[in-house]
Design an enzyme around this catalytic site. Sequence first.
Site, short mmCIF file in Angstrom:
data_model
loop_
_atom_site.label_atom_id
_atom_site.label_comp_id
_atom_site.label_asym_id
_atom_site.label_seq_id
_atom_site.Cartn_x
_atom_site.Cartn_y
_atom_site.Cartn_z
N ASP A 113 48.55 23.48 43.56
CA ASP A 113 49.91 23.48 44.08
C ASP A 113 49.82 23.13 45.56
O ASP A 113 48.74 23.12 46.16
CB ASP A 113 50.59 24.84 43.84
CG ASP A 113 52.12 24.71 43.89
OD1 ASP A 113 52.63 23.72 44.44
OD2 ASP A 113 52.81 25.62 43.38
C1 BGC Z 1 55.90 24.00 44.02
C2 BGC Z 1 55.49 23.07 42.89
C3 BGC Z 1 55.81 21.66 43.27
C4 BGC Z 1 55.14 21.31 44.59
C5 BGC Z 1 55.39 19.88 45.05
C6 BGC Z 1 55.39 23.54 45.38
O1 BGC Z 1 55.98 24.26 46.41
O2 BGC Z 1 55.44 25.30 43.73
O3 BGC Z 1 56.14 23.42 41.70
O4 BGC Z 1 55.42 20.78 42.24
O5 BGC Z 1 55.63 22.18 45.59
O6 BGC Z 1 56.66 19.72 45.54
#
Ligand code: BGC
Length: 738
Positions: free
Chosen positions: A279
Amino acid sequence: MNILGLKMGVCAAALLLAAPGMAPAAGKPAAGRPWMNAKLSPDARADLVLAKLSLDEQIALLHGSMPMFMGGKKPAGVQISAGYFPGVPELNIPDLTESDASLGVANAGRKDDDATPLPSGLALAATWDPKTAFASGAMIGKEARQKGFNTLLAGGVNLLRDPRNGRNFEYLGEDPLLAGTLAGHTIKGVQSNHIVSTVKHFALNDQETGRMVLDGQIDEAAFRESDLLAFEIAIETGHPGSVMCAYNRVGGTYACENPFLLTDVLRKDWHYPGWVMSDWGAVHGVAAAKAGLDQESGQQLDKQVFFDAPLKAAVASGEVSKTRIHEMAHRYLRSLFAAGVVDHPVTAGGLDTAADALVAGRAEEQAIVLLKNDANLLPLMKTARKIAVIGGHADVGVISGGGSSQVIPTGSASFPKPKGAPQWGGGQIYTPGAPLKAIAARAPGAQVSFNDGADPAAAAALAEASDVVVVFATQWSTEGMDIAMKLDGDQDRLIAAVTAANPKTVVVLETAGPVTMPWRDKAGAILEAWFPGARGADAIGKVLFGEVDPQGRLPVSFPASEAQLARPVLPGSDQNIVETLTPSASKPFDVKYTEGSDVGYRGYAKSGDKPLYPFGYGLSYTVFRYSGLKVTGGKTLTARFTVTNVSNVAGTDTPQVYLTAGPKRTQQRLIGWSKLALKPGEARVVTVTAPARMLANWDSAGHGWKVDGGSYKLAVGPDAATAALKGSATVVAAKLKP
Ligand code: BGC
């Protein structure tokens, strides 16, 4: 400004400069490029490419950027989106172009950009329909290609353990079989477009408060039978190219550097062949590479770009082997081949959101749950002369959820966020399509009046002067913070005033998930419409006027109060955190999942408590009867029974089959269901066979699933709390591989 605010602020500025366009396409196959032979396996093709890449070139594949932070280094044509990884064009390896996609191709605050928002994940789960999940995934996968993305950060399947989790609207409810099955079919739909889908957030990212620091603690067997099972089913069904590991810790170790999750479970037990991406801002060191993380995403959000120079240094010192680097790059490349990203490079263009909105609308039609319908107040009579529509910005559109998954279609409206909410995007976004218009269109002879609900007394006066009232009520939710299990602001007071003035009041809920309903006894009818998505207003209109039978069934129990939750006080809530991407924002704390795998309805079955509405619940405009249950045993259980539509209107039912007790353990579990449309008077025999694993318990000592031999009891019913039919059969003992 915190870094999250920075993320969005920079994004907004960069958007003005971003050229809409496509990702650079891969070059043409040519002689001397044996990896372009599509007859070879994805693994063989990946190895042929890797043989051409130096160690540094391999490492270059393993970390990537958020384009909004690339400044002058952002190549022309690269869009502002979640992620960008340069490819190797001379070897036909395209750039990896990632967009968020829990509910559509997210457009990171881009108001100049169009995309189709699906109804929320919980709405999709309320359809209980794998075909709808596939169609939804296929639609957003198609839009991704048309917008120049070859990877969708879709497939959110964290279990709903707490109705206050701010991201529940991106997920698929409280049951691992239902959530895993629907996530798997969504992923399949996405990848049917020759692009990659993720499954996320692996694992136990079950609340937003403290998500960067909290330690989720759960017994291994319970974990395998709940959150991990949802992922396992999603992966087996959908074969996602990538797994995104979560922010939080699990059993003391960050999920993205957790050998138990990333190596023992994912690789050794599940034989997952694809790559694990982090993530955004979830990597804490090169230890992650040793534990099983293959790629660092959103590298600017980590303290350092760990998978660049530090990883090279770790290879030089012998801390990380060259073989491991090869393996990391292999897993990435083999997924690009397996999904078809290399053979079918994306070409932007051809977006048709009007057509795509029909897919979203059909999903919402199936997702709306009728919770209450006194004296058949619904469907609304076309003969009602004075209809009052109140509240919920029903004159503008339908509410949507915030955060990285936010889709902002053309024509959206924005209202202020609650104070203290994270800086994602520009407010509470309302998707176009006004319920007021959808209602007026279906009642041509009527006088349809709108009151915004700001003044309960004025709204009540209008209600009193009307034949029937439809009051819209909302609960906004966003990534980065948790919510109270109630309607926002003063809406409970508004509904109390309106229902007191006119009992012929239909309450339409547009909520992230379960809410309390202190006015429930006074309301004539209640519909749960979730976050409705594109053409959601029309779907609500169709259900209100009986053009569509309400056929959604709750994918989550609606608790009577927060006191019924496994953790009545949300862990970390004393810190009053709005979660940012910086680990230092909050103090580490533990979340003890002592309820284990008794999530939601399973907990109610054990405690005997009564929720407000049980899991699986939902009324119809018709009446169904169940009869003639025959259960057969053997390697698993099969239930055969008859469903009859005993009314004079057509309708759609979702009979559910629950295990209620095994020979050695009493635990209620959904083991299968069917969804069928029946004409008036029609009867049909339904056969539901449980996957054997749903009868098994995780055996930690034997490291596998164990089906105890003996008698198994099951119940067939319209929801988890109603056993319309009961039966039992003998199942033979078995050990199933993990
Ligand atoms: C989120 C993810 C997301 C990623 C990219 C993170 O803050 O938890 O679900 O895919 O950001 O935007």
